[in-house]
Design an enzyme around this catalytic site. Structure first.
Site, mmCIF file in Angstrom:
data_model
loop_
_atom_site.group_PDB
_atom_site.id
_atom_site.type_symbol
_atom_site.label_atom_id
_atom_site.label_comp_id
_atom_site.label_asym_id
_atom_site.label_seq_id
_atom_site.Cartn_x
_atom_site.Cartn_y
_atom_site.Cartn_z
ATOM 1 N N GLY A 94 -1.001 44.664 6.536
ATOM 2 C CA GLY A 94 -2.384 44.395 6.916
ATOM 3 C C GLY A 94 -2.984 43.107 6.395
ATOM 4 N N TRP A 96 -2.741 39.942 7.425
ATOM 5 C CA TRP A 96 -3.317 39.072 8.458
ATOM 6 C C TRP A 96 -4.584 39.696 9.037
ATOM 7 C CZ3 TRP A 96 0.542 35.971 11.946
ATOM 8 C CH2 TRP A 96 1.430 35.258 11.129
ATOM 9 N N ASP A 112 1.627 48.570 14.388
ATOM 10 C CA ASP A 112 2.905 48.470 13.699
ATOM 11 C C ASP A 112 3.614 49.810 13.782
ATOM 12 O OD1 ASP A 112 3.981 46.246 11.439
ATOM 13 O OD2 ASP A 112 4.912 48.216 11.324
ATOM 14 N N ASP A 128 4.980 51.991 18.627
ATOM 15 C CA ASP A 128 5.940 50.991 19.078
ATOM 16 C C ASP A 128 5.249 50.160 20.154
ATOM 17 O OD1 ASP A 128 7.958 49.524 20.304
ATOM 18 O OD2 ASP A 128 9.436 51.136 20.142
ATOM 19 N N ASP A 152 3.654 38.806 13.647
ATOM 20 C CA ASP A 152 4.539 38.626 12.493
ATOM 21 C C ASP A 152 5.631 39.683 12.559
ATOM 22 O OD1 ASP A 152 5.241 37.132 10.274
ATOM 23 O OD2 ASP A 152 4.126 38.379 8.873
ATOM 24 N N LYS A 192 6.037 34.478 14.595
ATOM 25 C CA LYS A 192 7.113 34.127 13.665
ATOM 26 C C LYS A 192 8.352 33.680 14.440
ATOM 27 C CE LYS A 192 7.902 36.707 10.040
ATOM 28 N NZ LYS A 192 8.283 37.876 9.216
#
Length: 236
Positions: A94, A96, A112, A128, A152, A192
């Site tokens: 958490g 970000w 997530d 998901d 990320d 990322k």
């Protein structure tokens, strides 16, 4: 390349990492039981405790050292604007999300596979992201199209370089496709990537849909890590 397959198999995120919690990936629990953990787990704990960014994150109340990566990116590109709507993919634990809320975002939704401890001012979903309907659920919770999409997301490595590489690219493709489809005009996307990773197809898509695409290596990324971030600015 994956994107050239006329009928690509639907790509799914891998199973949640075993162990850990949303609050710092279970660091507190692991410290107490380090003697029962594998050598690799103990080495990870020692590295976390010795890392100045992790120590600073604990001192300043951030969920993880990753907060400093996004703080640096946002300082450079001014992505989080007052009242903006943000979706964070792969949000646990958490950090970000905290940055976005603290910097004045009007609505923040994080998703997530792992549970995320509540953060005031944000909606957090354990799911998901690649499951049907989850993307629409995020937009509904957000209250409209996002101004900023963050990713990320990472995967569990299997130790086979080619397989791991394909999984990395697949996650970037999934996040990029979602950002391109949902962002407001003028919006931004951060994801990322890893140095040496062949994200050529994704780069082409981003460059066709955004005014600028930049590579950024935040100071808070570990020195030995090949981690970099793609920052796509001003959705066309």
């Amino acid at each position: 390349m994956i994107e050239d397959d006329p009928k690509p198999e639907r790509r799914r995120m891998v199973r949640p990492p075993s162990g850990g919690t949303a609050a710092g990936r279970g660091l507190g629990t692991q410290i107490k039981t380090a003697d029962k953990k594998s050598m690799s787990s103990q080495q990870w704990i020692k590295r976390q405790l010795a890392d100045p960014w992790s120590e600073r994150a604990r001192a300043e109340g951030w969920r993880s050292r990753a907060a400093f990566k996004f703080l640096e990116i946002d300082d450079r590109f001014n992505l989080v604007k007052k009242g903006s709507r943000v979706i964070d993919l792969g949000a646990a634990p958490g950090g970000w999300v905290q940055v976005c809320v603290n910097r004045g975002a009007g609505a923040v939704v994080g998703v997530d596979l792992l549970p995320i401890e509540p953060i005031r001012g944000a909606e957090l979903v354990q799911a998901d992201f690649t499951d049907p309907g989850v993307d629409d659920q995020l937009i509904e919770l957000l209250g409209g199209a996002p101004d900023l999409v963050l990713s990320d997301m990472a995967h569990n490595t299997v130790g086979h370089r080619q397989t791991d590489h394909l999984k990395i690219i697949a996650l970037i493709e999934i996040a990029a496709a979602f950002a391109i489809r949902t962002l407001k005009p003028g919006g931004a996307f951060v994801t990322k990537n890893f140095q040496g990773g062949d994200a050529g197809g994704v780069l082409a898509d981003l460059r066709a849909n955004f005014e600028e695409v930049k590579y950024v290596k935040p100071n808070a990324s570990r020195k030995g890590s090949s981690e970099v971030y793609l920052v796509a600015l001003n959705r066309l």
